[in-house]
Design a protein around this motif. Sequence first.
Motif, short mmCIF file in Angstrom:
data_model
loop_
_atom_site.label_atom_id
_atom_site.label_comp_id
_atom_site.label_asym_id
_atom_site.label_seq_id
_atom_site.Cartn_x
_atom_site.Cartn_y
_atom_site.Cartn_z
N GLU A 11 55.16 77.45 37.76
CA GLU A 11 54.69 76.13 38.18
C GLU A 11 55.80 75.08 38.08
N GLU B 84 48.43 78.96 46.31
CA GLU B 84 48.13 79.20 44.91
C GLU B 84 49.35 79.90 44.29
N ALA B 85 49.66 79.54 43.06
CA ALA B 85 50.78 80.18 42.35
C ALA B 85 50.24 80.88 41.11
N LYS B 86 50.69 82.12 40.88
CA LYS B 86 50.20 82.89 39.73
C LYS B 86 51.34 83.70 39.12
N ASP C 228 46.19 75.55 43.97
CA ASP C 228 47.09 74.73 43.15
C ASP C 228 47.81 73.63 43.92
MG LIG Z 1 48.04 78.79 39.48
#
Ligand SMILES: [Mg+2]
Lengths: 185, 185
Positions: free
Chosen positions: A16, A81-83, A68
């Motif tokens: 992030e 979305e970031a994961k 996100d």
């Molecule tokens: Mg995320």
Amino acid sequence: LTKKKTSYSNRGMTLEEDINKTNDYYLLRKLAVIHKKPIPIQVVNVNYPSRSAAKITEAYYKKASTTDYNGVYNGYYIDFEAKETKNKTSFPLKNFHDHQLSHMEACVDQGGMCFVIIRFTTLNRVFLLDFPVLKKWWRQQKDPDGKKSIPFKAFETDGYELKYSLSPRLPYLDIVDRLIKQKDS
Amino acid sequence: LTKKKTSYSNRGMTLEEDINKTNDYYLLRKLAVIHKKPIPIQVVNVNYPSRSAAKITEAYYKKASTTDYNGVYNGYYIDFEAKETKNKTSFPLKNFHDHQLSHMEACVDQGGMCFVIIRFTTLNRVFLLDFPVLKKWWRQQKDPDGKKSIPFKAFETDGYELKYSLSPRLPYLDIVDRLIKQKDS
Ligand SMILES: [Mg+2]
Ligand SMILES: [Mg+2]
């Protein structure tokens, strides 16, 4: 003199943080306007002390109903979305929720560009997966022999690896350019 | 039999509630994906009671750096701010912040559609003002004889009035369609 190959890693930052820094770069250079959405919080109690800022004294995290990040790039709506995962061999699908998938699908239907950015932290490798690929994996879960995670190999074959650079740290818009070209061709 | 003219008012809802309901309608009908962004909150302290949800015990509101709403409609990035005023004759410009204007300007530069929706609560009239109009008023503030607010007349001449309907409550995308046509022509 030997030319040293410069290698940039994530240097202990979270995915992030890397993306936020990248977005700062894009914003400053007038290349894109993409922001992390604030975390949704349900506020229950607030105190208003005189002469100072309102103080929230009871609140709870709400489940995110969307993704996100979103914003605009070169006329395109961007949503992702970031994961991160510590797994080395696959990415567990339980990290996503039905409503996130529905949200991304609805955005794609409106002409938006949706994708996920996944970091395999242990391997220190980052991939961008376009929404249609994610959807395919999401759907097969319900099959009798459905897999509960996306194998790492699928990222290598159907995703785009993001390489760290000095500035911007994680130049994901280079990949978005390729996705746009594919989409418009 | 006389045909009664049906009139829908805001029925005691806030402008935000009206817009949220409208967005729900657009989402459900697959016409657009536009959401209110969560309010940015700085979390300072969190308790993790066993067997129950994390409880935030100290947090503060942060100043919003962008706008209230964004999303995607028919391939276009949509970004807007909603504001209410009790004033009857003008809208005070102090309700906006420099960084909100900069944000909207950056989005327009990237091909996004940016505007504000303003409700004059006492008059019960709602207007959509396209970003270039807002920008003009924002800029003239610094003039030696600059006005500190946008006169109501300017909304009537340079804005678009939004009329309440049963469903969706505040059909602002009808106006966005007109803005898109102007932009693309
Ligand atoms: Mg995320
Ligand atoms: Mg507002």
